[in-house]
Design a protein around this motif. Structure first.
Motif, short mmCIF file in Angstrom:
data_model
loop_
_atom_site.label_atom_id
_atom_site.label_comp_id
_atom_site.label_asym_id
_atom_site.label_seq_id
_atom_site.Cartn_x
_atom_site.Cartn_y
_atom_site.Cartn_z
N UNK A 64 43.31 28.86 23.63
CA UNK A 64 43.67 29.86 24.32
C UNK A 64 42.67 31.02 23.71
N UNK A 65 42.08 30.21 23.15
CA UNK A 65 40.70 31.34 23.08
C UNK A 65 39.93 31.76 24.34
N UNK A 66 39.53 30.81 25.42
CA UNK A 66 39.07 31.08 26.07
C UNK A 66 39.74 31.52 27.43
N UNK A 67 41.39 30.97 27.87
CA UNK A 67 42.32 31.35 28.14
C UNK A 67 42.25 32.83 28.73
N UNK A 68 42.47 33.46 27.42
CA UNK A 68 42.12 34.91 26.87
C UNK A 68 41.70 35.52 28.03
N UNK A 69 40.53 35.69 27.52
CA UNK A 69 39.39 36.25 28.40
C UNK A 69 38.82 36.20 29.76
N UNK A 70 39.51 35.32 30.46
CA UNK A 70 38.93 35.29 31.81
C UNK A 70 40.75 35.41 32.27
N UNK A 71 41.25 35.05 31.39
CA UNK A 71 42.79 35.89 32.04
C UNK A 71 43.24 37.08 32.32
N UNK A 72 42.59 37.87 31.27
CA UNK A 72 42.14 39.26 31.16
C UNK A 72 40.94 39.87 32.57
N UNK A 73 40.40 38.70 32.26
CA UNK A 73 38.52 39.83 33.30
C UNK A 73 39.77 39.21 34.93
N UNK A 74 40.70 37.99 34.96
CA UNK A 74 41.03 38.09 36.53
C UNK A 74 42.13 39.10 36.91
N UNK A 75 42.84 39.40 35.67
CA UNK A 75 43.93 40.18 35.76
C UNK A 75 43.65 42.04 36.59
N UNK A 76 42.33 41.65 35.75
CA UNK A 76 41.51 43.09 36.37
C UNK A 76 41.17 43.31 37.59
N UNK A 77 40.01 42.09 37.55
CA UNK A 77 39.82 41.99 39.51
C UNK A 77 40.72 41.84 40.11
N UNK A 78 41.99 41.28 40.00
CA UNK A 78 42.59 41.50 40.84
C UNK A 78 43.45 42.92 41.34
N UNK A 79 43.45 43.42 40.08
CA UNK A 79 43.63 45.31 39.96
C UNK A 79 43.08 46.15 41.25
N UNK A 80 42.01 45.70 40.08
CA UNK A 80 40.34 46.72 41.38
C UNK A 80 40.46 46.11 42.95
N UNK A 81 40.66 45.11 42.68
CA UNK A 81 40.83 44.58 44.26
C UNK A 81 41.20 45.14 45.04
N UNK A 82 42.35 44.96 44.57
CA UNK A 82 43.22 45.71 45.56
C UNK A 82 43.64 46.78 45.25
N UNK A 83 43.01 47.41 44.28
CA UNK A 83 43.16 48.65 43.96
C UNK A 83 41.58 49.86 44.55
N UNK A 84 41.06 49.01 45.35
CA UNK A 84 39.08 48.95 46.03
C UNK A 84 39.22 50.99 46.51
N UNK A 85 40.23 51.27 47.32
CA UNK A 85 40.16 52.83 47.54
C UNK A 85 39.91 53.59 46.00
N UNK A 86 41.00 53.04 45.19
CA UNK A 86 40.62 54.09 44.48
C UNK A 86 39.27 53.65 43.44
N UNK A 87 39.14 52.54 43.12
CA UNK A 87 38.16 52.42 42.09
C UNK A 87 36.70 52.29 42.73
N UNK A 88 36.65 52.70 43.88
CA UNK A 88 35.39 52.86 44.85
C UNK A 88 34.72 53.70 44.75
N UNK A 89 35.79 54.86 44.88
CA UNK A 89 35.59 56.57 44.82
C UNK A 89 35.48 56.58 43.05
#
Length: 288
Positions: A64-89
């Motif tokens: 769970x220690x490893x899973x939590x770290x990469x789950x948070x990274x994955x959750x953030x990447x997913x959100x940023x990628x599909x909200x790129x119009x905002x985060x690119x600015x």
């Protein structure tokens, strides 16, 4: 005036703070508490099941220690990628996790990839580990959605159904309010309210039912991976419906990303369960 109101149930909540308490000048939010509680209880349930099935309970604490770290990274990447119009600015906002922006599907993807690598390196049966964890995921998602309730987010369009929820307009992000919802603003005592589907509640109840189903089914499974397949099938079926009600979806062109992913997941999970079931049946027939 109530801050949150379920008019057709006669329930009024006078005050609901997003912040649970403060430690050394830093706010601790209810959202984080619910997520943390979901993780702890999920690990304890996984350890109990591991003991029942002859696995090492301590392995799940390590995983769970490893899973939590990469789950948070994955959750953030997913959100940023599909909200790129905002985060690119606003690239400085990409790492501003305290401002929100984690997508559950990204977290699941990150967690699954972590499990695959972990099992390969440790020589562990991935499908058995996945079946052990799957009900815990449903439980965690059920509990975690209540963090959305405290944040006044993850709600849907206008409704006047039994579970209709009213939120003070001043306490909701303007970007989450659709034009349709704005057309049905209710003014009560001089305070403007939106009246919406409490989709956080719908998903929480759906995941509770899924959790109970998986717990009941797990001891009767016919092959490793069956519980995981049922989890993905059940979760995706609920998400396809619920995501269609929400007004804050991540979009890919004219489509809600989570609905597209859920649709694909339903097909993949169904194909996996059918094919694996047939393989197990043929295997037993050949051995008899």
């Amino acid at each position: 005036m109530p801050e949150i109101w379920f008019p057709n149930l006669g329930i009024e909540i006078a005050h609901l703070d997003r912040v649970a308490f403060t430690v050394f000048g830093r706010n601790v939010y209810w959202y984080g508490i619910f997520i943390g509680l979901a993780v702890v209880l999920g690990v304890l349930m996984a350890m109990k099941e591991a003991k029942r099935t002859g696995q090492s309970p301590d392995m799940y604490v390590d995983f769970i220690i490893y899973a939590l770290i990469f789950a948070i990274i994955g959750a953030r990447l997913y959100y940023v990628i599909f909200s790129w119009d905002f985060y690119s600015a606003h690239p400085e906002k990409i790492f501003a996790l305290r401002e929100g922006g984690l997508a559950i599907y990204g977290g699941i993807i990150g967690g699954v990839l972590t499990a695959i690598v972990y099992c390969k390196r440790k020589g562990v049966n991935f499908w058995l580990l996945a079946d052990t964890i799957a009900p815990c995921l449903a439980f965690g998602q059920m509990l975690g959605r209540w963090g959305n309730f405290f944040n006044r987010e993850a709600f849907g369009g206008f409704t006047n159904g039994l579970l209709a929820m009213r939120l003070q307009v001043s306490q909701v992000r303007t970007s989450d309010i659709s034009a349709e919802v704005m057309q049905h603003i209710v003014n009560y005592g001089g305070v403007d309210y939106i009246q919406v589907h409490p989709t956080f509640l719908y998903e929480s109840l759906w995941n509770l039912c899924l959790f109970l189903l998986l717990i009941k089914f797990r001891p009767k499974k016919k092959f490793d991976g069956q519980v995981l397949g049922l989890y993905f099938l059940g979760y995706a079926l609920g998400r396809v419906w619920i995501e269609g009600l929400r007004t804050d979806q991540l979009m890919f062109g004219p489509f809600a990303v989570s609905q597209l992913l859920s649709g694909g997941l339903i097909i993949c999970a169904a194909v996996f369960l059918i094919r694996k079931g047939k393989q197990e049946k043929a295997k037993k027939e050949s051995e008899s």
